[in-house]
Design an enzyme around this catalytic site. Structure first.
Site, short mmCIF file in Angstrom:
data_model
loop_
_atom_site.label_atom_id
_atom_site.label_comp_id
_atom_site.label_asym_id
_atom_site.label_seq_id
_atom_site.Cartn_x
_atom_site.Cartn_y
_atom_site.Cartn_z
N GLY A 69 0.84 -1.21 0.00
CA GLY A 69 0.00 0.00 0.00
C GLY A 69 0.86 1.24 0.00
O GLY A 69 2.07 1.18 0.22
N LYS B 195 4.66 12.04 -3.31
CA LYS B 195 5.49 10.95 -2.78
C LYS B 195 6.41 11.51 -1.70
O LYS B 195 7.12 12.48 -1.97
CB LYS B 195 6.30 10.34 -3.93
CG LYS B 195 7.15 9.15 -3.55
CD LYS B 195 7.68 8.45 -4.77
CE LYS B 195 8.65 7.34 -4.42
NZ LYS B 195 9.17 6.67 -5.61
N ASP C 34 8.62 5.95 7.96
CA ASP C 34 8.27 7.30 8.41
C ASP C 34 7.42 8.05 7.40
O ASP C 34 7.02 9.20 7.62
CB ASP C 34 9.55 8.10 8.73
CG ASP C 34 10.46 8.24 7.50
OD1 ASP C 34 10.08 7.76 6.41
OD2 ASP C 34 11.55 8.82 7.65
N GLY C 35 7.18 7.44 6.25
CA GLY C 35 6.34 8.08 5.24
C GLY C 35 7.01 9.21 4.49
O GLY C 35 6.38 9.90 3.70
N ARG D 292 4.14 13.20 -8.41
CA ARG D 292 4.23 12.23 -9.50
C ARG D 292 2.94 12.26 -10.31
O ARG D 292 1.85 12.35 -9.76
CB ARG D 292 4.46 10.85 -8.90
CG ARG D 292 4.48 9.73 -9.91
CD ARG D 292 5.23 8.53 -9.39
NE ARG D 292 4.51 7.80 -8.35
CZ ARG D 292 5.02 6.76 -7.70
NH1 ARG D 292 6.24 6.34 -7.96
NH2 ARG D 292 4.32 6.12 -6.80
N ARG E 274 -1.64 -1.16 -10.10
CA ARG E 274 -0.45 -2.02 -10.16
C ARG E 274 -0.87 -3.48 -10.29
O ARG E 274 -2.00 -3.82 -9.96
CB ARG E 274 0.35 -1.86 -8.86
CG ARG E 274 0.76 -0.44 -8.56
CD ARG E 274 0.98 -0.23 -7.06
NE ARG E 274 1.13 1.18 -6.74
CZ ARG E 274 2.31 1.80 -6.61
NH1 ARG E 274 3.42 1.13 -6.76
NH2 ARG E 274 2.37 3.09 -6.34
N ASP F 77 4.41 -5.00 -7.24
CA ASP F 77 3.77 -3.73 -6.86
C ASP F 77 4.37 -2.56 -7.62
O ASP F 77 3.82 -1.46 -7.60
CB ASP F 77 3.93 -3.49 -5.35
CG ASP F 77 5.38 -3.62 -4.89
OD1 ASP F 77 5.95 -4.70 -5.07
OD2 ASP F 77 5.93 -2.64 -4.37
N ASN F 78 5.47 -2.80 -8.32
CA ASN F 78 6.09 -1.73 -9.09
C ASN F 78 5.88 -1.91 -10.59
O ASN F 78 6.66 -1.42 -11.40
CB ASN F 78 7.58 -1.65 -8.77
CG ASN F 78 7.84 -1.18 -7.34
OD1 ASN F 78 6.99 -0.51 -6.75
ND2 ASN F 78 8.97 -1.53 -6.79
N ASP G 258 8.10 3.87 -10.15
CA ASP G 258 8.93 3.65 -8.97
C ASP G 258 10.41 3.62 -9.27
O ASP G 258 11.03 2.56 -9.37
CB ASP G 258 8.48 2.38 -8.24
CG ASP G 258 7.86 2.76 -6.92
OD1 ASP G 258 8.31 3.76 -6.35
OD2 ASP G 258 6.92 2.09 -6.46
P1 AMP Z 1 9.14 0.63 -3.00
O1 AMP Z 1 10.32 -0.25 -2.74
O2 AMP Z 1 9.46 2.08 -3.13
O3 AMP Z 1 8.30 0.14 -4.11
O4 AMP Z 1 8.26 0.56 -1.67
C1 AMP Z 1 7.72 -0.65 -1.19
C2 AMP Z 1 6.72 -0.35 -0.12
O5 AMP Z 1 7.34 0.32 0.99
C3 AMP Z 1 5.56 0.52 -0.53
O6 AMP Z 1 4.42 0.06 0.13
C4 AMP Z 1 5.98 1.89 -0.04
O7 AMP Z 1 4.88 2.73 0.17
C5 AMP Z 1 6.67 1.53 1.26
N1 AMP Z 1 7.65 2.55 1.69
C6 AMP Z 1 8.82 2.85 1.10
N2 AMP Z 1 9.45 3.82 1.79
C7 AMP Z 1 8.68 4.13 2.85
C8 AMP Z 1 8.78 5.05 3.94
N3 AMP Z 1 9.82 5.86 4.08
N4 AMP Z 1 7.75 5.08 4.82
C9 AMP Z 1 6.69 4.28 4.70
N5 AMP Z 1 6.54 3.39 3.72
C10 AMP Z 1 7.51 3.31 2.79
MG MG Z 2 6.77 0.80 -4.99
#
Ligand code: AMP
Ligand code: MG
Length: 488
Positions: A91, A114, A126-127, A177, A184, A253-254, A263
């Protein structure tokens, strides 16, 4: 549809009309001091946005996630996915969909922030996001767009005025973005695992309406949806291979239903041609190496196809057979797209049975002699075949003869062949050492001029202009292999 405002936001949020399991509404997560670092003015204009208004304090409040424009509600999307082969719930953990912008020409684009803060899907994160990685995504996605590769795009990057803690302290940033959607493979995996067949059908119908309206009233529309996604992915991955792009984290998911690249984490372009190339520090097995990308998409498509089986046939095993047959088409389609692209790179207009081996022999020689992928094709285009181990090798001389003979077996003139090659072989790509220099100036010294110049060169990668020559130089061979990092 909501009324537009001064910045030109004009939202119609169709995704929010899907069943509740697909998203969570999100309140803004204010940041201390949003500051605009870069705005993609031409993209803003094409979206129907007023670039000057986006640059005002109110405009930046939106790009920094402090204010949601009137008439829209922010949301985080739910999805799952196979990460390095393992299924997991994911998510939007650090993203906020502020809405779907309807452009003056009636197109629909997701506008997503993002790095906008925590959501119910953040798990331990930490989002947030760092300035370097967000500018990196901006540069590379815009370069991909200019290279002619379907991709999500970047509208803006703002800093938040707050630090982000990683191995070191980073400057916090948010990237806006733009995507034709954020559906996805993992969105389907999520509903297939935890939703009902009705909810799965809702999502499939939604995807069809949004991306493949031509098949909407077809009785076989779910099978056609699968076939369309196969087709788009076959086209996309061929383009990645042709420009030398390594995505780095091809988890399901990507991967988008739209066929856009999404991504930009640990991605990078190859310099030296080597099928085993991996940049990501966490990809120790080479699962997502350059040469493996087509095979991995095949695997990912199988995961997507599995989710659709209940919609394909009332009998599961019959549905599975249909799914299987549809994904088997991927390899052939990919290969055909790739070969067509390679013919262009070699100036070939017509088809000859020997073309595939001609291309493969060249690539094998490039690999043996550690030749630079992009510059080898540039040199062939401009017939400047000197100064490299490859060009000075006897085997290349033999190959060159074969290629010249092959060029002779078509009616088009030498000049049109050269033109085709110029249009198929970029002069500039976002080479890792160039991107690093631009990011260092931006992040360490708040000097954005290096990045602006690089972006300018990347806007017309096939121009082959005088000023682009400086951007074709190779990295210093003595530097250690380029590495990229996830979780940025
Ligand atoms: P990604 O590797 O960028 O495709 O991210 C994989 C998952 O990790 C996705 O659900 C992202 O929303 C989550 N995610 C990546 N970085 C963070 C972050 N700093 N805080 C919270 N969720 C993250
Ligand atoms: Mg991703």
């Amino acid at each position: 549809m909501v009324k537009g405002n001064e910045a030109g936001w004009n939202f119609d949020n169709s995704y929010a009309r899907l069943p509740g399991m697909f998203f969570t509404e999100i309140e803004p997560n204010p940041v201390r001091e949003p500051k605009l670092i870069i705005l993609n003015e031409s993209l803003a204009t094409s979206l129907g946005l007023n670039k000057d208004m986006l640059k005002t304090e109110t405009g930046i409040e939106v790009l920094g996630g402090n204010q949601i424009p009137e008439g829209t509600t922010g949301l985080a999307q739910a999805y799952a996915g196979h990460q390095f082969g393992n299924f997991t719930m994911l998510g939007d953990g650090r993203a906020l969909l502020i809405g779907e912008q309807i452009t003056p020409s009636g197109e629909r684009f997701d506008i997503q922030l993002k790095g906008s803060g925590r959501t119910p899907y953040s798990r331990g994160g930490d989002g947030r996001a760092g300035l370097g990685p967000m500018l990196r995504e901006y540069i590379i996605s815009e370069a991909m767009h200019a290279l002619g590769v379907p991709t999500t795009r970047s509208l803006a990057v703002v800093t938040t005025g707050e630090p982000v803690i990683r191995e070191t302290m980073l400057t916090g940033a948010i990237m806006t973005r733009v995507a034709s959607s954020h559906l996805r493979f993992g969105t389907f995996e999520y509903v297939a695992k935890w939703g009902t067949v009705e909810e799965l059908r809702d999502l499939a119908d939604y995807a069809i309406k949004r991306h493949f309206p031509d098949i909407e009233s077809d009785d076989n529309r779910y099978l056609l949806l699968l076939k369309e996604v196969v087709k788009r992915q076959a086209a996309l991955i061929a383009k990645w291979q042709l420009v030398g792009f390594v995505h780095g984290v091809m988890n399901t998911d990507n991967m988008t239903i739209s066929g856009e690249t999404i991504d930009y984490g640990p991605c990078a372009f190859i310099d030296t041609y080597d099928r085993k190339t991996v940049f990501s520090s966490i990809d120790r097995q080479g699962r997502y190496s350059y040469g493996n990308q087509p095979r991995i998409v095949g695997w990912n498509l199988a995961r997507f196809a599995e989710t659709l089986i209940p919609l394909l046939h009332e009998d599961y095993s019959e549905g599975a057979k249909l799914a299987q047959a549809a994904i088997l088409e991927f390899s052939e389609q990919y290969q055909a797209n790739w070969l067509t692209g390679m013919r262009g790179k070699l100036g070939l207009f017509n088809i000859d049975e020997q073309d595939e081996s001609l291309v493969n022999e060249l690539l094998q020689m490039m690999e043996n002699h550690h030749a630079d992928y992009t510059n080898t094709f540039r040199a062939l285009t401009f017939d400047s075949l000197t100064d490299t181990v490859l060009f000075e090798s006897p085997e290349f001389e033999q190959w060159h003869e074969l290629w010249l003979a092959r060029l002779g077996r078509q009616h088009e003139s030498k000049a049109s062949s050269k033109q085709l090659m110029q249009d198929s072989n970029p002069a500039v790509i976002p080479r890792n050492h160039l991107v690093e220099v631009a990011l260092e100036a931006a992040v360490e010294r708040a000097d954005y001029s290096v990045m602006e110049e690089l972006l300018d060169m990347l806007k017309n990668p096939y121009a082959h202009s005088e000023e682009q020559v400086a951007y074709t130089t190779l990295p210093n061979q003595s530097t250690s292999p380029y590495q990229t990092f996830c979780g940025t």
